[in-house]
Structure formats: C-alpha cells, structure tokens
Scaffold this active site. Structure first.
Site, PDB file in Angstrom:
ATOM      1  N   GLU A 257     -12.309  -2.267 -21.514  1.00 15.17           N
ATOM      2  CA  GLU A 257     -13.706  -3.006 -20.878  1.00 15.17           C
ATOM      3  C   GLU A 257     -14.432  -2.520 -22.322  1.00 15.17           C
ATOM      4  OE1 GLU A 257     -13.883  -3.346 -17.782  1.00 15.17           O
ATOM      5  OE2 GLU A 257     -11.908  -2.710 -16.894  1.00 15.17           O
ATOM      6  N   CYS A 291     -23.118  -0.968 -20.458  1.00 12.82           N
ATOM      7  CA  CYS A 291     -22.414  -1.943 -20.849  1.00 12.82           C
ATOM      8  C   CYS A 291     -23.531  -3.091 -20.065  1.00 12.82           C
ATOM      9  CB  CYS A 291     -21.087  -2.195 -20.614  1.00 12.82           C
ATOM     10  SG  CYS A 291     -20.532  -1.277 -18.910  1.00 12.82           S
TER      11      CYS A 291
HETATM   12  P1  NAD Z   1     -16.724   3.267 -29.681  1.00 13.35           P
HETATM   13  O1  NAD Z   1     -16.106   1.300 -29.797  1.00 13.35           O
HETATM   14  O2  NAD Z   1     -16.945   2.837 -31.265  1.00 13.35           O
HETATM   15  O3  NAD Z   1     -16.173   3.847 -29.404  1.00 13.35           O
HETATM   16  C1  NAD Z   1     -15.348   3.843 -28.155  1.00 13.35           C
HETATM   17  C2  NAD Z   1     -14.296   4.611 -28.134  1.00 13.35           C
HETATM   18  O4  NAD Z   1     -13.419   4.950 -29.241  1.00 13.35           O
HETATM   19  C3  NAD Z   1     -14.452   6.598 -29.316  1.00 13.35           C
HETATM   20  O5  NAD Z   1     -14.252   7.536 -28.259  1.00 13.35           O
HETATM   21  C4  NAD Z   1     -14.618   6.594 -30.085  1.00 13.35           C
HETATM   22  O6  NAD Z   1     -13.836   7.750 -30.654  1.00 13.35           O
HETATM   23  C5  NAD Z   1     -12.664   4.929 -30.042  1.00 13.35           C
HETATM   24  N1  NAD Z   1     -12.543   4.567 -31.100  1.00 13.35           N
HETATM   25  C6  NAD Z   1     -13.050   4.101 -32.661  1.00 13.35           C
HETATM   26  N2  NAD Z   1     -12.888   4.163 -33.232  1.00 13.35           N
HETATM   27  C7  NAD Z   1     -11.279   3.978 -32.888  1.00 13.35           C
HETATM   28  C8  NAD Z   1     -10.211   3.148 -33.229  1.00 13.35           C
HETATM   29  N3  NAD Z   1      -9.941   2.305 -34.438  1.00 13.35           N
HETATM   30  N4  NAD Z   1      -9.265   3.584 -32.336  1.00 13.35           N
HETATM   31  C9  NAD Z   1      -8.876   4.031 -31.290  1.00 13.35           C
HETATM   32  N5  NAD Z   1     -10.505   4.940 -30.892  1.00 13.35           N
HETATM   33  C10 NAD Z   1     -11.494   4.857 -31.476  1.00 13.35           C
HETATM   34  O7  NAD Z   1     -18.392   2.218 -28.893  1.00 13.35           O
HETATM   35  P2  NAD Z   1     -19.218   3.522 -28.147  1.00 13.35           P
HETATM   36  O8  NAD Z   1     -20.247   2.555 -29.559  1.00 13.35           O
HETATM   37  O9  NAD Z   1     -18.722   5.326 -28.676  1.00 13.35           O
HETATM   38  O10 NAD Z   1     -19.904   2.769 -26.426  1.00 13.35           O
HETATM   39  C11 NAD Z   1     -20.316   2.096 -26.205  1.00 13.35           C
HETATM   40  C12 NAD Z   1     -19.975   0.421 -25.994  1.00 13.35           C
HETATM   41  O11 NAD Z   1     -18.778   0.848 -25.254  1.00 13.35           O
HETATM   42  C13 NAD Z   1     -20.566  -0.355 -25.998  1.00 13.35           C
HETATM   43  O12 NAD Z   1     -20.200  -1.442 -26.970  1.00 13.35           O
HETATM   44  C14 NAD Z   1     -20.912  -0.461 -24.534  1.00 13.35           C
HETATM   45  O13 NAD Z   1     -20.673  -2.009 -24.044  1.00 13.35           O
HETATM   46  C15 NAD Z   1     -19.154   0.212 -24.076  1.00 13.35           C
HETATM   47  N6  NAD Z   1     -19.018   0.681 -22.832  1.00 13.35           N
HETATM   48  C16 NAD Z   1     -18.216  -0.493 -22.370  1.00 13.35           C
HETATM   49  C17 NAD Z   1     -18.136  -0.107 -20.725  1.00 13.35           C
HETATM   50  C18 NAD Z   1     -17.287  -1.159 -20.044  1.00 13.35           C
HETATM   51  O14 NAD Z   1     -16.690  -0.735 -18.671  1.00 13.35           O
HETATM   52  N7  NAD Z   1     -17.189  -2.475 -19.638  1.00 13.35           N
HETATM   53  C19 NAD Z   1     -18.671   1.087 -20.364  1.00 13.35           C
HETATM   54  C20 NAD Z   1     -19.116   2.191 -20.788  1.00 13.35           C
HETATM   55  C21 NAD Z   1     -19.522   1.461 -22.349  1.00 13.35           C
END
Ligand code: NAD
Length: 493
Positions: A257, A291
């Site tokens: 997502e 998002c």
């Molecule tokens: P991010 O991708 O940096 O981090 C999200 C999660 O992934 C965190 O828990 C982080 O620790 C983990 N993570 C980071 N690198 C990783 C790796 N290499 N391997 C495994 N896990 C890892 O995102 P963010 O900046 O924290 O959140 C914002 C993003 O989330 C935006 O792009 C937003 O649109 C998206 N989002 C999507 C939805 C949806 O339902 N589509 C809902 C909420 C947020």
C-alpha cells in the site's frame, strides 16, 4: 500539547516478543523526537535481525495452535482487544498526539477509526466465508476454503499510527496468522501500547510480536527472514519496490500500500466554496501526511483566477499547531521537513511560483518543531519533480485545464494512481471522471480520502501492487485459498 501520564508513556520502549517486553538484542536504543518541539520524547529499542529471528521463533511456535482455534473464537478474542482499545481510547489518543504532533481531537478520531476497523474484523471471525460451487463432473462437490498464510510480517508508516497498526494486525490475526509488526520508528509508543492492550486482553503470547527499530535494520531483516510467509507493507513506493524485489525473490506473498500524488479537479460548474473547503482539507489535514492527500489541484481556466484567490486567502489563514483549534501540526521529523522544503526550493528555481507558504515556521511558538506553512504553488510543469513526486507534507500545486478532457489527462498524467476527486454539478462529468480516472478511489464533490473499514483501499500504477486492504478484500491478503473436491459414489450410499 497534551503530555500523557508516565504509565502510558515509558521513557524506554522495548519490543514485545513472545508476550514479553524485551530490549533489543544489541542493547541499543534510538531517540524518538517530539515533532512539536524537537526534544527527545523517548528512546526505543534499536532492533536488528537477531530480534526478528527471536520474534519469528515465537510466532512460528504458537501459529499452528491459533490456526486450529475456530475463527469465531479468534474473532471473540479480537473483540476483547477492541474493548481494551475503547476503554483506553483517551490514553491511546494522547500517545498518538504526543508522537505525531497532531491535535488530541484528530488523534481521538483516528483511534475511533482503529476501533471501528477492529470491530469489523473481529466480526469477520463469524463470516470467514469460502465458496461452494458446481463441478463439471458428476458426484463431485467443489468448494474453496480459507487457510492462514502462516507468519505475517507487517510494516507500517507513522502518519496515522494507531489506524495503520489496526489496519494490519486485526485482519492478519482473524485469518489465523501470527504477526510480527515492525513499528514505524517515528511512532514507537503507539505500537507498544497496542501490544500492551492486546496482551492485557488475553491474546496468547507470541501471536503478536512488535519490533521497534529502523527500516533498514529491523524492517529489512523481517522482509528477508524465510520464516515470514507474508509481508504487508504500508509506506513509500521506493521502499515498497525494494521489498517487492527481496520478498519476491523468496516467493513470499507481498501486499504493498504505497504513495499517491492525488488529483482534485475543479470544474467551471462546481460549487466553488465547497470545492475550496475540500481542497484545503484534502491538501493540509494531518499536515499533508496522508497517502490520499490532494497535491495536484486541476482547475478549469475559466474559474482559475477566482478560485486561486479564494484558496490562497483561506490557506494563509490556516492555523498551524498542536491544539484542537489548529488546522494541522508539524511534519513527523526533520528529514521530512528538509526533503519537502528542498523540493519546493528546486521547483521555485525551475520557474514555479509560490503563492503562499513555502517555508518553515520560525516564530517562537514553532521554531523548534518541524512546522511548514501551508503551501500553494503554481506554474510547475506537469512533468516536473514537484508535480510527479509525493512530498507527504502541506504542499499542493495548482494547474490550469482548458476543459474536462484536458483535466482528465492531467489527472492521469502521474506515476501514481491512489485516489482522485472531481468537483462538478454535471452528472456526465462526474461519472465519466469516476470511470476514466486511473485511481483506486474516485470521489465526487468532496475530498481525496481513504476508505472506510469495510471498503477495499489501494491504488494502481506506483501506488500499490494490486492488493486491497481493508474490507473483506484484505482477507484475501491474509489467507491462502484452498480448493477442496469431494467425490462420492452414490451407488454405495
Ligand atoms: P517509508 O517507506 O520510509 O517507511 C515506512 C515503513 O517502512 C517504516 O516502518 C520504515 O521503518 C520501514 N522501512 C523503511 N525502509 C525499509 C526497508 N528497506 N525494508 C523494510 N522496511 C523498511 O515511508 P514513510 O515516509 O514512513 O511513510 C510515508 C509513505 O507511506 C508515503 O509514501 C505514503 O503515501 C505511504 N502511505 C501509504 C498508505 C496507503 O494505504 N497506500 C497509507 C499511509 C501511508
């Protein structure tokens, strides 16, 4: 800002593994800063592959027993967790508010959303439907049943932390899986308190393990671990792409997502007051950290100047802070703040015009927090960096469109396809847009928003990989489907 009592908010946040609170195997901690004032709020376990391995062991041990527990009973137990959440709604909301800098009012609303979602999935224990169907062969009975996938690795973002946790934990558990949740590093306490509520509600030890830590360390180790059968990830497209590669290599199921760059079209026949209200809410609520936030506002040329004037006036009056009377709070951390402002600065250098905002708030009430003024921009090329990349902050760009067709083309000219909205009184435009816009959610005459608990949410293109959560569709993520054929010999009956 409301600071929760000590009991709710320990200064060191451990992992939950096998029903116990454990420090990281390395003994390391990381600082979690308060986005509202930049001070250290608490320190959390900085976990790595050793902690993940422990959690996998704990999860694998209990998962078969849980899988054999009737789904109705699983649902009843989840119902107790929902009651626990409800009883501590105020406390949980205080944690959410303190960790994210959003107002207590918004945090209470979000916690209410998590409760509604939990209720929906707790009840799914009584409806974990499969399917019976016909067979082409005489005396053969055909059915499809749901079975657990095994151990589910859940990775979440920090933007709506309690909703994000609930969104994954409840469907994972009701389907008979054990779960390992990698908490978002910016909201460790929300995940921890959810774990405490689950434990106090009687969830057997080991079924929900909660690992604190950074994505590159704890998250990546979870994705790689062969004892994790399924990864459900909510986060950025860049990280989602990496996860898809690594988990795909070992044939784990992966639900992604991801991000959005959501368009909102304002037609010449729209109720412009209503449209302006929804543009501001969609672009700026939760400081644009949704998002589903509207970040591309596509306005018919004939009403562009009038609409822009109204929007800019109203945006400049929005109040930024952590109180219930404020419109939105800080962004989650300093890195996000720099990324957002860096992209805005590059857009300005490339010829875009900042209509309002575009800067960090540096007055005494805001200067230590990660606050960005509500920002509206025009004259950004549709294929420029700021038009095509998700900022996840209180920033939206305005674009002119000659007519419906050009507006639709602009809306679809994006690498993302999560949500979209049109403001019009014209039935034909509303329906044509809803059908033709490339998005997982299309809205008429309101905002770009996520889905209700019983509805499937997700996007097309770079916004996801085709799965939908929540709704009953999430049950497909967290279950394996098995066909069962029963052949009988009626002559021996
Ligand atoms: P991010 O991708 O940096 O981090 C999200 C999660 O992934 C965190 O828990 C982080 O620790 C983990 N993570 C980071 N690198 C990783 C790796 N290499 N391997 C495994 N896990 C890892 O995102 P963010 O900046 O924290 O959140 C914002 C993003 O989330 C935006 O792009 C937003 O649109 C998206 N989002 C999507 C939805 C949806 O339902 N589509 C809902 C909420 C947020």
């Amino acid at each position: 800002m409301v600071r929760p009592q000590k009991r709710t908010f320990p200064t060191e946040i451990p992992n939950w593994i096998g029903g116990k609170e454990l420090p990281a195997a390395s003994g390391k901690l990381f600082d979690k800063l308060n986005p509202a004032d930049g001070e250290i709020l608490c320190r959390a376990a900085r976990s790595d592959e050793k902690d993940i391995a422990r959690a996998v062991k704990a999860a694998r041990k209990v998962q078969p027993v849980w899988a054999n527990t009737p789904a109705v009973q699983r649902g009843m137990l989840l119902h107790d967790i929902v009651l626990g959440l409800k009883a501590r709604q105020q406390e949980v909301a205080q944690v959410v508010a303190a960790e994210t800098g959003k107002s207590l009012k918004d945090a209470l609303g979000e916690t209410g959303g998590a409760i509604a979602l939990g209720l929906f999935y707790a009840s799914e224990g009584q409806r974990l439907y499969g399917r019976t169907t016909t067979s082409g062969t005489p005396n053969k009975y055909a059915m499809t049943v749901r079975q657990p996938v095994g151990v589910a690795g859940l990775i979440v973002a920090a933007n709506t932390p309690i909703a994000n946790v609930a969104w994954k934990v409840f469907p994972a558990l009701v389907c008979g899986n054990a779960a390992i949740l990698k908490a978002a590093e910016d909201t460790p306490v929300t995940a921890w308190i959810f774990g405490e509520i689950a434990r106090l509600s009687g969830l057997p030890a080991g079924l929900l393990n909660i690992i604190q830590g950074y994505g590159e360390e704890a998250g990546a180790a979870l994705v790689k671990n062969p004892g994790v059968d399924l990864i459900s990830f909510t986060g950025s497209t860049a990280v989602g792409r990496q996860i898809a590669g690594i988990a795909g290599e070992r044939m784990a199921k992966v639900s992604l997502e991801l991000g959005g760059k959501n368009p909102m079209v304002v037609c010449d026949d729209a109720d412009l007051e209503n449209a302006a209200k929804w543009v501001l809410l969609s672009a700026f609520s939760n400081a644009g950290q949704r998002c589903a936030a509207a970040s591309r506002i596509i306005i018919f040329s004939s009403v562009y100047d009038k609409f822009r004037r109204n929007l800019v006036e109203r945006a400049a009056k929005l109040k930024v802070g952590t109180a219930d009377s404020d419109d939105f709070g800080p962004v989650i951390n300093g890195e996000q703040l720099s990324n957002i402002l860096g992209t805005v600065a590059r857009a300005r250098r490339a010829g875009a015009k900042i209509l309002t905002g575009g800067k960090r708030l540096t007055d005494p009430a805001h200067r230590n927090g990660f606050y960005i003024a509500p920002t509206l921009i025009e004259n950004a090329a549709p294929d420029s960096e700021i038009s095509t990349s998700e900022l996840f902050g209180p920033v939206a760009c305005l674009y002119r469109a000659r007519d419906f067709q050009e507006a639709l083309e602009l809306a679809n000219n994006s690498p993302y396809g999560l949500t979209a909205c049109i403001h019009t009184q014209n039935f034909n435009r509303a329906l044509e847009f809803s059908h033709k816009v490339q998005a997982g959610v299309a809205v008429v005459n309101a905002g770009t928003y996520g889905s209700e608990p019983h509805m499937p949410f997700g996007g097309v293109k770079n916004s996801g990989n085709g799965w939908r959560e929540p709704g009953t569709e999430a049950l497909d993520v967290y279950s394996e489907l098995k066909d069962i054929y029963i052949n009988i010999q009626p002559e021996t009956a």
